[in-house]
Motif scaffolding. Structure first.
Motif, PDB file in Angstrom:
ATOM      1  N   LEU A  65      -2.374  -6.776  -9.049  1.00  0.00           N
ATOM      2  CA  LEU A  65      -2.118  -6.791  -7.614  1.00  0.00           C
ATOM      3  C   LEU A  65      -1.187  -7.897  -7.180  1.00  0.00           C
ATOM      4  O   LEU A  65      -0.707  -7.884  -6.061  1.00  0.00           O
ATOM      5  CB  LEU A  65      -3.435  -6.941  -6.852  1.00  0.00           C
ATOM      6  N   LEU A 121       3.080  -4.597  -5.409  1.00  0.00           N
ATOM      7  CA  LEU A 121       1.703  -4.224  -5.090  1.00  0.00           C
ATOM      8  C   LEU A 121       1.078  -5.163  -4.079  1.00  0.00           C
ATOM      9  O   LEU A 121       0.050  -4.863  -3.487  1.00  0.00           O
ATOM     10  CB  LEU A 121       0.852  -4.195  -6.365  1.00  0.00           C
ATOM     11  N   CYS A 176       2.430   2.896  -1.306  1.00  0.00           N
ATOM     12  CA  CYS A 176       2.571   2.103  -2.523  1.00  0.00           C
ATOM     13  C   CYS A 176       3.116   2.953  -3.655  1.00  0.00           C
ATOM     14  O   CYS A 176       4.008   2.538  -4.393  1.00  0.00           O
ATOM     15  CB  CYS A 176       1.203   1.525  -2.886  1.00  0.00           C
ATOM     16  N   TYR A 236       1.112   1.989 -13.524  1.00  0.00           N
ATOM     17  CA  TYR A 236       0.562   1.718 -12.202  1.00  0.00           C
ATOM     18  C   TYR A 236       0.529   2.994 -11.377  1.00  0.00           C
ATOM     19  O   TYR A 236      -0.406   3.246 -10.627  1.00  0.00           O
ATOM     20  CB  TYR A 236       1.401   0.683 -11.439  1.00  0.00           C
ATOM     21  N   PHE A 279      -2.729   4.435  -9.528  1.00  0.00           N
ATOM     22  CA  PHE A 279      -2.871   4.624  -8.088  1.00  0.00           C
ATOM     23  C   PHE A 279      -2.955   6.085  -7.689  1.00  0.00           C
ATOM     24  O   PHE A 279      -3.573   6.429  -6.693  1.00  0.00           O
ATOM     25  CB  PHE A 279      -1.744   3.903  -7.337  1.00  0.00           C
TER      26      PHE A 279
END
Lengths: 641, 355, 364
Positions: free
Chosen positions: A65, A70, A113, A135, A139
């Motif tokens: 994060l 992010l 995102c 990632y 997500f």
């Protein structure tokens, strides 16, 4: 499913051979060094491993994060989280509706995102894009799970008729058929059925319950006007689709639907669609024929895609709590029971309304707790977790939520910049939050005064006065080490540490006795009420005033101050000589500034302090001057009377 | 009040945000300076209209690493700006674009470590102010430096200007500078012949509250406003020695930046560490309506001299809902306000009621 | 899950102790070469050696920092039977035989012990500046600096006899000013017949003495390290013990007639967790800042981490182990440089690889 404990390698030969030890530091860091147990009663000899290079390894969690791309997610979701806490702290009408809005906001942030990540993938080098793609997968799954949880646990579904929402969920996550259909519909090709993907697309759309799209695609077929196509179209058109807002009751709907099933089945039995194998297949799907379904299930990428489709045609009024058993059946049908990915297990647990399991599994999904803490918090406020509480005493739900928030808050606080954000999560942990904040605030490294002020402010906002004072004291000590006496005194006053303030005031006075200079005159002039914070400072402040009025040639006032200082009992031992020496020129001035009483007082002090060694040279001088002044004063006073 | 707010998350805590000066006063470009991160940076942004959206979003034109926190940033002309760092250095930088339209930010002059506690330890430069070619800087070391954008040498340095940390500094006239410190002490310095002498000093209040920011009225340099760490704005008339003329207590926490609108000085903007941003609008007590410009002859009727019983002539607008984190900086251009905050987002507030 | 940066410690042999200052920005190391080294992080985040000096005439076993409210202060203990307190002086160049840009002076030498001093720890700052040492001769000594601004003056306030050889001690940080101070001491005596090896002492204001209030009889093997968990406002205290395994003991004060009469706290002792994961002697335990994760080191050459969950049960979460594998294959630059903002230093952290491939279920 427990995740097994992983072993991480410290790439160092000495560490491997001798073993390692650890010390925690900062908020979330470990110092690892090569070490072994020692026997403290025997003198240490060089170990069998020496001489060799020893290194200390600074180890910390690798937090996804904190990547800039992010970090936006972190900040934006924090805003949503805080607004949610404010929302639920008061009395809210339509709580469920508001919570649904919040859930939409979270999901929209996740999708934003994902978009950012996808943009980045195109732009960066290969190695970084590998990470990015990871990632994206993570997500994507998070959004998928969140969406399902929103449908099952947060949304207020009238009558629990969940299918329309489920379909929407599946359509969102498996958009390829719709995309292809749009391409077809916008193109102008003849004999479109010759396109290899055509029938697949049509069936795919049918599986997602997109009846209108199917009908539209079929009109593109060259034989669209043939009787069999027309019959199919008609049949499909007349298929009842449940709509909660249509005013039809469930029973009524089921009646009509069963009629349609019987009707359509008879058409199939009458071999009405046999001439077009695809249409026949689709009609059989629509009536839920097992064999037909076996044939097409390969077109579904996942069992939950199959689930929604199959339910649409076989159980259109299925209720939320019935989903679990159907889910298992679909998993069985697709033969993936032994190959369930982590994502599958979570979705299954959700469909089976095993919230606890869902949360447990989400925890293992990633190491940073973003997902599990925000979702658990939302579910907690929706009242969905209350089922976890056995008896009221346990309050498991609250503790669970709090444990995630604390972990997440502490993790965020370990980042140089995100500490304020981390604290904001801890603010909403009623049992332990404040204690953790206390520990964390003190551990934040100080730096510029702007930063220190912000840290102190955070402490004061939460009424953590000891913490604020401690931070001020440390900053004061830092200033002292730098030789900035003014800054140091300023912070000492803020810290309300009398001992420290006194020590500093003492330093000022001692400096004066050795160098004849009063430091920081601008500070001393404007101490204001702070001068009363300790005796030494009061003395210093008054003594400064003495210098000031002396410089302005207001000798009478200067004399008054000297006398009040002498009688105040605030004078440090080592300062008497200075004070008495200062009185000397005043005693000898042309103008009489000391009254007889004053002079008696002065003489009295002089006698008291006559033993002081440093006074010996001056003592006779002062005595004589005092005596002379006394004489003059008495004379003047007598004349005035 | 139909202004609109546009939010962009930038993954940096912004300590300073500034519009790039534009010859037509219609800038679309701005700079953000970050603070409190392991690696800080300066970023140059441009608002680009998105044909699909009605919203405008900023895009990064150029980003460059910065040593330490950005503590102050001011444009001196169309392309150059002065920026100060918490590592005690000040830089004059220029925005350039080459033949290929690539934007770059290059350092023209580096004044390295001009603020320091000792040889071995730098001190943060807390603020700076520019007047034509002159630059004055102040720091935690209690020092003020006079620089010029023409050359590298320090023109003058007073290393004992203040015993405490100086928080803010501003030019009053070409040769006069005002500093405010951590204990609410304001000092006016006269720089003549490269010397500095203390003309005046006055204190903010009885309680040793730190002065955090200061702004000078654009057309009447004897009018000054200061913000402090308790959230009060004080209006001063420097011709009237030492006593403030007005005191407004609105913010709940420390005021981080305060600014007069350069074209409409009836309008004042302030932001605080409580996440508030306020727009102050004064109206002339005589006419009871909003006046656009000050009548320079009637200086005594300056709307900012509002005594207690006509305080209601001052209108305050909250430009956006209170944020959960501090707003550190704001800047104005026509009817648009930019602000930078600790929640790692920047906000563009458009259609602010300037008239 | 983990990333690491390597700092060359310049000790030529194993390191006995590494201690970080309160903020984690300074590091002190000590080794059998009798030297103490102090490291600082510069503006770029690199660790630089700023001081190195010969602290004792025997191996230095432990080094510890005082709270920053007292300035920059270290304490060390050694085989040479002494403990020492050091303070950093600013602005002076180091003396002969010393390296670095800062200067540490010995403020006091505590020579009361007749045997090797095994542990030294500063007390909680709410009680002023106190220091406790323990030695092989089984004596715990508590010193105090009456004037916290003058560290050359220390007085020996108390000597507490512990029947067995002491190896480690820990102050209880949890207690507020109004509650009596508490110390835990561990003994490395290996004879089970000599009874429990962990002792809890309490300072009673009434009699102005330290009294033993509890012996933990469930631990009879040698104890090598002991540590109280940070205070989280709990009503009980947690103590981590490094012995033949990892133990977490909970101590709950009981308020009953007996304790009110005696004026001493009575504790209910329970084992909250016990881990045999090291399968060998455990010789070091360390709590993280919130007291939710415990790190232990053992003769299996590993560091193991255990975490407490919301229902107060403990589970192992990760293991770290030295592995001589080649560094260059494991190196992965951190992502910070990918977004276009050029970073002012090259990424120093690299991801740690895992050793054993555990049976993980892939979830994507």
């Amino acid at each position: 499913m427990e995740s097994t404990v992983r072993t991480f390698a410290i790439p160092n030969e000495l560490c491997r051979r001798a073993g390692i030890a650890a010390t925690w530091h900062s908020i979330n860091n470990l110092g690892i060094f090569p070490s072994q147990s020692v026997n403290p009663s025997i003198p240490d000899r060089p170990s069998p491993y020496g001489p060799s290079e020893a290194s200390v390894f600074n180890v910390r969690q690798d937090i996804l994060l904190f990547e800039p791309i992010l970090r936006k997610l972190v900040n934006e979701s924090n805003g949503i989280f805080l607004n949610l806490q404010i929302l639920t702290s008061g009395n809210v009408a339509n709580l469920k509706q508001e919570l649904l809005k919040v859930s939409h906001q979270y999901r929209s942030v996740i999708r934003a995102c994902l978009e950012n990540l996808q943009d980045e993938v195109a732009r960066v080098d290969e190695h970084t894009s590998e990470n990015m793609k990871n990632y994206i997968t993570i997500f994507y799954s998070i959004e998928c799970i969140w969406h399902l949880c929103e449908i099952l646990f947060i949304e207020n579904i009238p009558g629990s008729i969940v299918l329309p929402h489920l379909l929407e969920w599946v359509r969102f996550h498996f958009p390829k058929y719709e995309r292809q259909a749009t391409i077809y519909l916008n193109s102008d090709i003849d004999n479109i059925e010759l396109d290899p993907d055509y029938w697949k697309t049509v069936i795919g759309c049918l599986l997602q319950g997109r009846v209108e799209v199917v009908r539209a695609l079929l009109t593109l077929h060259s034989s669209a006007n043939s009787p069999v196509f027309k019959l199919f179209d008609q049949t499909l058109k007349s298929m009842p689709i449940y709509n909660v807002y249509s005013g039809t009751s469930v029973t009524e709907f089921n009646l009509r639907w069963k009629h349609w099933l019987v009707d359509t089945q008879s058409k199939i039995d009458a071999k009405s669609f046999v001439s077009e194998s695809h249409l026949n297949l689709m009609m059989k799907l629509a009536v839920g024929e097992e064999l037909a379904w076996n044939q097409v299930q390969a077109q579904c990428e996942a069992w939950y895609e199959l689930l929604a489709s199959w339910l649409f045609f076989t159980e259109p009024t299925v209720k939320t709590f019935e989903l679990g058993q159907f889910a298992r059946r679909c998993i069985g049908r697709m033969g993936v029971r032994d190959h369930l990915r982590h994502l599958d297990q979570i979705l299954l647990a959700a469909l089976e309304a095993d919230i606890f399991q869902v949360i447990k599994e989400i925890q293992h999904m990633s190491e940073n707790g973003w997902f599990v803490s925000h979702l658990t918090d939302l579910l907690f406020h929706a009242g969905v977790l209350d089922t976890l509480d056995g008896t009221n005493e346990d309050l498991v739900a609250g503790r669970l939520r709090e444990s995630f928030l604390i972990d997440y808050g502490v993790l965020m606080s370990s980042h140089h910049s995100l500490w304020q954000l981390g604290l904001s999560y801890l603010d909403h942990c009623p049992s332990d939050g404040l204690h953790v904040i206390q520990l964390l605030l003190q551990k934040l490294p100080l730096g510029t005064e702007v930063r220190v002020q912000k840290i102190v402010r955070e402490a004061l906002k939460r009424d953590l006065h000891p913490v604020a004072q401690s931070v001020c004291k440390v900053q004061g000590i830092n200033c002292l080490r730098r030789g900035k006496m003014g800054n140091a005194l300023s912070w000492a006053l803020k810290s309300q540490d009398g001992y420290f303030t006194s020590y500093l005031a003492d330093r000022f006075l001692r400096k004066y006795t050795t160098e004849g200079k009063l430091l920081c005159p601008d500070l001393l002039e404007n101490l204001g009420s702070a001068m009363l914070s300790c005796d030494r400072l009061t003395f210093l402040s008054k003594y400064f005033e003495f210098h000031k009025v002396y410089a302005l040639k207001d000798f009478k006032e200067a004399a008054n101050i000297i006398i009040s200082l002498m009688s105040s009992k605030l004078t440090p031992k080592y300062f008497w000589i200075t004070l008495l020496t200062d009185a000397l020129p005043l005693l000898e001035s042309d103008e009489i500034v000391f009254s007889s009483n004053d002079t008696f007082m002065l003489l009295h002090c002089l006698e008291e302090k006559s033993k002081l060694p440093e006074l010996q040279d001056k003592i006779s001088l002062i005595r004589i001057a005092a005596a002379r002044n006394l004489a003059r004063a008495l004379t003047t006073e007598a004349q005035a009377a | 009040m139909s202004h609109s707010v546009n939010t962009t998350f930038i993954s940096d805590k912004t300590s300073k945000i500034r519009w790039k000066t534009d010859p037509f006063n219609d800038s679309n470009v701005f700079i953000t300076g970050s603070w409190d991160d392991e690696n800080n940076n300066l970023k140059l942004w441009e608002f680009q209209e998105n044909k699909d959206d009605t919203d405008t979003y900023p895009f990064i034109l150029k980003s460059c690493a910065f040593q330490g926190d950005v503590t102050e940033l001011q444009f001196v002309d169309l392309d150059s700006f002065v920026v100060s760092s918490s590592y005690g250095s000040v830089y004059l930088m220029r925005i350039t674009s080459n033949e290929k339209e690539l934007i770059d930010i290059e350092a023209c002059i580096n004044w390295n470590k001009i603020h320091n506690f000792s040889e071995n330890e730098v001190a943060p430069c807390t603020s700076l102010s520019c007047y034509k070619n002159d630059i004055v800087t102040c720091g935690e070391d209690g020092r003020i430096n006079l620089l010029t954008s023409q050359h590298q040498n320090i023109v003058y340095s007073n290393n004992n200007a203040d015993s405490c940390c100086i928080n803010c500094v501003t030019f009053l006239k070409f040769n006069e500078v005002l500093t405010g410190n951590n204990r609410g002490l304001l000092k006016i310095w006269d720089f003549r012949q490269n010397q500095s002498s203390l003309c005046n000093s006055f204190i903010l209040g009885q309680d040793q509250i730190a002065v955090t920011c200061v702004a000078v009225h654009p057309s009447q340099q004897h009018i000054l406003v200061t913000g402090d760490e308790e959230g009060s704005i004080t209006v001063w008339d420097l011709r009237k020695n030492t006593f403030p003329v007005n005191l407004l207590t609105v913010h709940t926490e420390s005021i981080s930046e305060i600014m007069f609108h350069p074209d409409h000085p009836d309008h004042l903007f302030s932001c605080s560490t409580a996440g508030e941003i306020w727009h102050w609008l004064s109206s002339s007590p005589a006419t009871n309506t909003h006046t656009k410009l000050l009548n320079l002859q009637e200086t005594d009727h300056n709307p900012w001299y509002i005594s207690d019983n006509v305080k209601n002539k001052l209108e305050v607008f909250n430009l956006m809902p209170k944020l959960h984190f501090p707003i550190n900086s704001l800047d104005l251009s026509r009817d648009r306000v930019l602000c930078g905050c600790d929640n790692e987002a920047i906000y563009l507030i458009s259609n602010v009621n300037i008239n | 899950m983990f990333e690491a940066e390597e700092i060359n410690a310049e000790h030529k042999d194993l390191i006995h102790d590494v201690a970080y200052d309160f903020y984690g920005q300074r590091m002190a190391t000590c080794s059998s070469d009798q030297y103490v080294k102090v490291w600082d992080q510069n503006h770029e985040g690199r660790w630089i050696l700023t001081s190195s000096w010969k602290a004792h005439s025997g191996s230095v076993w432990k080094v510890t920092w005082a709270h920053p409210e007292f300035g920059q202060v270290l304490a060390t203990c050694s085989f040479d039977r002494t403990a020492a307190v050091w303070e950093e002086i600013v602005g002076e160049t180091p003396g002969p035989g010393e390296r670095g840009s800062r200067h540490w002076v010995r403020r006091t030498n505590l020579v009361d012990s007749r045997t090797s001093v095994t542990d030294v720890k500063f007390g909680p700052k709410t009680q002023g500046l106190q220091l406790a040492t323990c030695s092989i001769d089984g004596i715990i000594r508590i010193y105090e600096a009456p004037d916290v601004m003058n560290l050359s003056q220390w007085t020996l306030q108390h000597e507490v006899q512990c029947k067995l050889s002491c190896s480690c001690l820990s102050w209880n940080p949890s207690l507020s000013k109004s509650l009596p101070q508490m110390l835990a001491v561990g003994s490395d005596d290996s004879n089970p017949a000599n009874g429990g090896k962990v002792f809890i002492f309490e300072y009673s204001e009434n009699i102005r003495r330290w009294t033993k209030i509890e012996t933990i009889n469930t631990i009879t093997d040698a104890v090598h390290d002991i540590s109280f968990s940070p205070n989280l406002g709990r009503s009980f205290h947690l103590l981590a013990v490094a012995t033949k395994d990892v133990r977490i003991i909970s101590l709950t004060p009981i308020h009953d007639q007996a304790s009110i009469q005696s004026g001493l706290t009575k504790l209910s002792v329970q084992t909250a967790a016990q881990f045999e994961d090291h399968a060998s002697t455990v010789w070091r335990v360390c709590w993280n800042i919130t007291g939710t994760i415990l790190a232990s080191s053992g003769d299996d050459g590993c560091v193991r981490m255990f975490k407490m969950n919301y229902i107060n049960t403990w589970k192992p979460i990760a293991v770290l182990k030295g592995d001589g594998s080649n560094l260059s294959n494991e190196n992965q630059k951190s992502m910070a440089s990918s977004t276009g903002a050029p970073v002012s230093q090259t990424a120093r952290y690299y991801k740690l690889g895992t050793i054993s491939s555990s049976r993980e279920v892939p979830w994507h």
